[in-house]
Scaffold this motif. Structure first.
Motif, PDB file in Angstrom:
ATOM      1  N   ARG A  55       0.861  -1.114   0.068  1.00  0.00           N
ATOM      2  CA  ARG A  55       0.043  -0.002   0.034  1.00  0.00           C
ATOM      3  C   ARG A  55       0.615   1.338  -0.091  1.00  0.00           C
ATOM      4  NH1 ARG A  55      -2.896  -2.719   3.868  1.00  0.00           N
ATOM      5  NH2 ARG A  55      -1.994  -1.634   5.560  1.00  0.00           N
ATOM      6  N   GLY A  56       1.934   1.251   0.684  1.00  0.00           N
ATOM      7  CA  GLY A  56       2.911   2.420   0.916  1.00  0.00           C
ATOM      8  C   GLY A  56       3.403   2.692  -0.487  1.00  0.00           C
ATOM      9  N   THR A  57       3.800   1.400  -1.045  1.00  0.00           N
ATOM     10  CA  THR A  57       4.796   1.755  -2.551  1.00  0.00           C
ATOM     11  C   THR A  57       3.584   2.280  -3.640  1.00  0.00           C
ATOM     12  OG1 THR A  57       6.127  -0.109  -1.985  1.00  0.00           O
ATOM     13  CG2 THR A  57       5.739   0.515  -4.397  1.00  0.00           C
ATOM     14  N   ARG A  58       2.364   1.844  -3.425  1.00  0.00           N
ATOM     15  CA  ARG A  58       1.182   2.231  -4.452  1.00  0.00           C
ATOM     16  C   ARG A  58       1.128   3.652  -4.259  1.00  0.00           C
ATOM     17  NH1 ARG A  58      -2.498  -1.177  -3.124  1.00  0.00           N
ATOM     18  NH2 ARG A  58      -2.238  -2.511  -4.313  1.00  0.00           N
ATOM     19  N   HIS A  59       0.848   4.024  -2.882  1.00  0.00           N
ATOM     20  CA  HIS A  59       0.569   5.509  -2.510  1.00  0.00           C
ATOM     21  C   HIS A  59       1.751   6.309  -3.029  1.00  0.00           C
ATOM     22  CE1 HIS A  59      -0.872   8.749  -0.180  1.00  0.00           C
ATOM     23  NE2 HIS A  59       0.383   8.934   0.237  1.00  0.00           N
ATOM     24  N   ALA A  60       3.122   5.738  -2.672  1.00  0.00           N
ATOM     25  CA  ALA A  60       4.109   6.784  -3.103  1.00  0.00           C
ATOM     26  C   ALA A  60       4.309   6.687  -4.709  1.00  0.00           C
ATOM     27  CB  ALA A  60       5.326   6.136  -2.484  1.00  0.00           C
ATOM     28  N   PHE A  61       3.815   5.668  -5.451  1.00  0.00           N
ATOM     29  CA  PHE A  61       3.794   5.859  -6.850  1.00  0.00           C
ATOM     30  C   PHE A  61       2.788   6.825  -7.212  1.00  0.00           C
ATOM     31  CE2 PHE A  61       2.030   4.226 -10.931  1.00  0.00           C
ATOM     32  CZ  PHE A  61       3.177   4.282 -11.675  1.00  0.00           C
ATOM     33  N   LEU A  62       1.522   6.713  -7.078  1.00  0.00           N
ATOM     34  CA  LEU A  62       0.578   7.563  -7.204  1.00  0.00           C
ATOM     35  C   LEU A  62       0.961   9.165  -6.945  1.00  0.00           C
ATOM     36  CD1 LEU A  62      -2.602   5.539  -6.082  1.00  0.00           C
ATOM     37  CD2 LEU A  62      -1.760   5.735  -8.476  1.00  0.00           C
ATOM     38  N   LYS A  63       1.313   9.429  -5.700  1.00  0.00           N
ATOM     39  CA  LYS A  63       1.815  10.659  -5.341  1.00  0.00           C
ATOM     40  C   LYS A  63       2.730  11.042  -6.216  1.00  0.00           C
ATOM     41  CE  LYS A  63       3.571  13.248  -1.425  1.00  0.00           C
ATOM     42  NZ  LYS A  63       3.737  13.306  -0.148  1.00  0.00           N
ATOM     43  N   ARG A  64       3.935  10.178  -6.672  1.00  0.00           N
ATOM     44  CA  ARG A  64       4.897  10.595  -7.575  1.00  0.00           C
ATOM     45  C   ARG A  64       4.409  11.140  -8.980  1.00  0.00           C
ATOM     46  NH1 ARG A  64       7.911   6.754  -6.902  1.00  0.00           N
ATOM     47  NH2 ARG A  64       7.341   5.562  -8.949  1.00  0.00           N
ATOM     48  N   ASN A  65       3.328  10.132  -9.460  1.00  0.00           N
ATOM     49  CA  ASN A  65       2.801  10.507 -10.874  1.00  0.00           C
ATOM     50  C   ASN A  65       2.002  11.844 -10.825  1.00  0.00           C
ATOM     51  OD1 ASN A  65       4.005   8.128 -11.945  1.00  0.00           O
ATOM     52  ND2 ASN A  65       1.829   6.940 -12.107  1.00  0.00           N
ATOM     53  N   LYS A  66       1.316  11.916  -9.591  1.00  0.00           N
ATOM     54  CA  LYS A  66       0.356  13.323  -9.456  1.00  0.00           C
ATOM     55  C   LYS A  66       1.523  14.522  -9.545  1.00  0.00           C
ATOM     56  CE  LYS A  66      -2.929  15.475  -6.581  1.00  0.00           C
ATOM     57  NZ  LYS A  66      -3.922  15.398  -5.421  1.00  0.00           N
ATOM     58  N   MET A  67       2.546  14.560  -8.700  1.00  0.00           N
ATOM     59  CA  MET A  67       3.450  15.421  -8.751  1.00  0.00           C
ATOM     60  C   MET A  67       3.953  15.810 -10.297  1.00  0.00           C
ATOM     61  SD  MET A  67       3.570  17.051  -6.046  1.00  0.00           S
ATOM     62  CE  MET A  67       4.937  18.028  -6.274  1.00  0.00           C
ATOM     63  N   GLN A  68       4.633  14.631 -10.883  1.00  0.00           N
ATOM     64  CA  GLN A  68       5.093  14.734 -12.256  1.00  0.00           C
ATOM     65  C   GLN A  68       3.942  15.299 -13.334  1.00  0.00           C
ATOM     66  OE1 GLN A  68       6.240  10.568 -13.105  1.00  0.00           O
ATOM     67  NE2 GLN A  68       8.112  10.740 -12.197  1.00  0.00           N
ATOM     68  N   THR A  69       2.785  14.897 -12.921  1.00  0.00           N
ATOM     69  CA  THR A  69       1.576  15.318 -13.777  1.00  0.00           C
ATOM     70  C   THR A  69       1.667  16.855 -13.774  1.00  0.00           C
ATOM     71  OG1 THR A  69       0.535  13.503 -13.833  1.00  0.00           O
ATOM     72  CG2 THR A  69      -0.601  15.447 -14.500  1.00  0.00           C
ATOM     73  N   LYS A  70       1.619  17.230 -12.282  1.00  0.00           N
ATOM     74  CA  LYS A  70       1.561  18.990 -11.977  1.00  0.00           C
ATOM     75  C   LYS A  70       2.735  19.702 -12.662  1.00  0.00           C
ATOM     76  CE  LYS A  70      -1.043  18.768  -7.807  1.00  0.00           C
ATOM     77  NZ  LYS A  70      -1.269  19.110  -6.193  1.00  0.00           N
ATOM     78  N   HIS A  71       3.820  18.990 -12.519  1.00  0.00           N
ATOM     79  CA  HIS A  71       5.220  19.711 -13.123  1.00  0.00           C
ATOM     80  C   HIS A  71       5.173  19.760 -14.731  1.00  0.00           C
ATOM     81  CE1 HIS A  71       7.154  19.820  -9.215  1.00  0.00           C
ATOM     82  NE2 HIS A  71       7.298  18.460  -9.000  1.00  0.00           N
ATOM     83  N   ALA A  72       4.361  18.602 -15.366  1.00  0.00           N
ATOM     84  CA  ALA A  72       4.203  18.584 -16.549  1.00  0.00           C
ATOM     85  C   ALA A  72       3.399  19.662 -17.259  1.00  0.00           C
ATOM     86  CB  ALA A  72       3.769  17.157 -17.333  1.00  0.00           C
ATOM     87  N   GLU A  73       2.209  19.727 -16.496  1.00  0.00           N
ATOM     88  CA  GLU A  73       1.358  20.833 -16.818  1.00  0.00           C
ATOM     89  C   GLU A  73       1.625  22.205 -16.673  1.00  0.00           C
ATOM     90  OE1 GLU A  73      -1.830  19.874 -14.167  1.00  0.00           O
ATOM     91  OE2 GLU A  73      -2.860  18.243 -15.301  1.00  0.00           O
ATOM     92  N   ALA A  74       2.602  22.302 -15.632  1.00  0.00           N
ATOM     93  CA  ALA A  74       3.297  23.650 -15.309  1.00  0.00           C
ATOM     94  C   ALA A  74       4.196  24.203 -16.500  1.00  0.00           C
ATOM     95  CB  ALA A  74       3.973  23.847 -13.831  1.00  0.00           C
ATOM     96  N   ARG A  75       5.077  23.039 -17.031  1.00  0.00           N
ATOM     97  CA  ARG A  75       5.917  23.159 -18.112  1.00  0.00           C
ATOM     98  C   ARG A  75       5.225  23.443 -19.300  1.00  0.00           C
ATOM     99  NH1 ARG A  75       8.478  18.816 -15.635  1.00  0.00           N
ATOM    100  NH2 ARG A  75       7.535  17.488 -17.159  1.00  0.00           N
ATOM    101  N   ALA A  76       3.960  22.915 -19.449  1.00  0.00           N
ATOM    102  CA  ALA A  76       3.277  22.956 -20.677  1.00  0.00           C
ATOM    103  C   ALA A  76       2.945  24.375 -20.796  1.00  0.00           C
ATOM    104  CB  ALA A  76       2.270  22.241 -20.715  1.00  0.00           C
ATOM    105  N   LYS A  77       2.141  24.887 -19.617  1.00  0.00           N
ATOM    106  CA  LYS A  77       1.581  26.234 -19.455  1.00  0.00           C
ATOM    107  C   LYS A  77       2.747  27.411 -19.801  1.00  0.00           C
ATOM    108  CE  LYS A  77      -1.457  29.004 -16.755  1.00  0.00           C
ATOM    109  NZ  LYS A  77      -2.214  29.012 -15.426  1.00  0.00           N
TER     110      LYS A  77
END
Length: 231
Positions: A55-77
């Motif tokens: 569960r901890g690994t899955r949560h960390a993975f999802l959190k990392r993906n969410k952060m990566q998505t936010k960074h990608a959106e910021a770079r795109a903007k």
């Protein structure tokens, strides 16, 4: 201390992690590691610890993906903002080039041939679903080619589920053309297209623009050849 240690052992036997015990009792994880170094846990306790790790690994993975998505959106903007700033106020020559490029990409360019000979009558034909693209192409016709507004004819091509009255209102607002310049609406979508395209992909269908003017048709073809020659 013995009471704390006893509580820690009890929690560990239940399958609690070092983090959980540290949070509950305040005992450093290094101390817990020493206390439990030789402890053998039951299958149930081991299963709980493994499930918590998953569960901890899955949560960390999802959190990392969410952060990566936010960074990608910021770079795109940021990139889009930089691109937008590069475009200055459009002049007539800019509109000429845009119109030529649009027609090169989306316009009807094939010469009419009958009995092996080219026909002398040709018309400008442009079809698209993008309202802003339609608007700027009409500006190109009016401001660059000097086509009288009343000579521009348009035809809505709709999916069966689209409300014709709403689509007409939308395209009249986009084109700024009166209702009398809209031909009869057509529904030319094939059954094959329905199977490969999302049902709501084109909420307002497409709009076909036509101008019956052979001279201006050939003039646009010349503009396209001029663009090609300068590449």
């Amino acid at each position: 201390m013995n009471a704390v240690r006893a509580s820690a052992f009890k929690m560990r036997i239940q399958g609690k992690s070092y983090n959980e015990i540290n949070t509950a009792l305040g005992v450093p994880k290094s101390t817990l590691s020493g206390w439990f170094s030789n402890m053998v846990l039951s299958d149930t306790a081991e299963a709980r610890l493994k499930a918590r790790v998953v569960r901890g690994t899955r949560h960390a993975f999802l959190k990392r993906n969410k952060m990566q998505t936010k960074h990608a959106e910021a770079r795109a903007k940021l990139s889009q903002g930089e691109g937008k700033k590069r475009i200055k106020k459009l002049n007539n020559n800019d509109l000429l080039l845009i119109g030529a490029a649009l027609y090169w990409a989306e316009g009807y360019k094939r010469l009419k041939i009958r009995e092996g000979k080219e026909r002398m009558d040709h018309k400008i034909g442009f079809v698209n679903a993008d309202g802003q693209m339609i608007f700027i192409f009409i500006r190109f016709l009016q401001e660059v080619l000097k086509v009288p507004t009343d000579r521009i004819r348009v035809n809505m091509r709709l999916y069966p589920h689209i409300n014709e009255a709403e689509a007409l209102s939308y395209w009249m607002n986009v084109t700024r053309l009166p209702k009398q310049q809209f031909w009869k609406t057509t529904y030319p979508i094939s059954s094959a297209s329905k199977k490969i395209r999302p049902f709501n992909r084109l909420p307002w269908g497409t709009l076909q623009i036509e101008v019956c003017d052979t001279k201006k048709f050939h003039h646009i073809l010349g503009l396209i050849e001029g663009v090609k020659a300068k590449l």
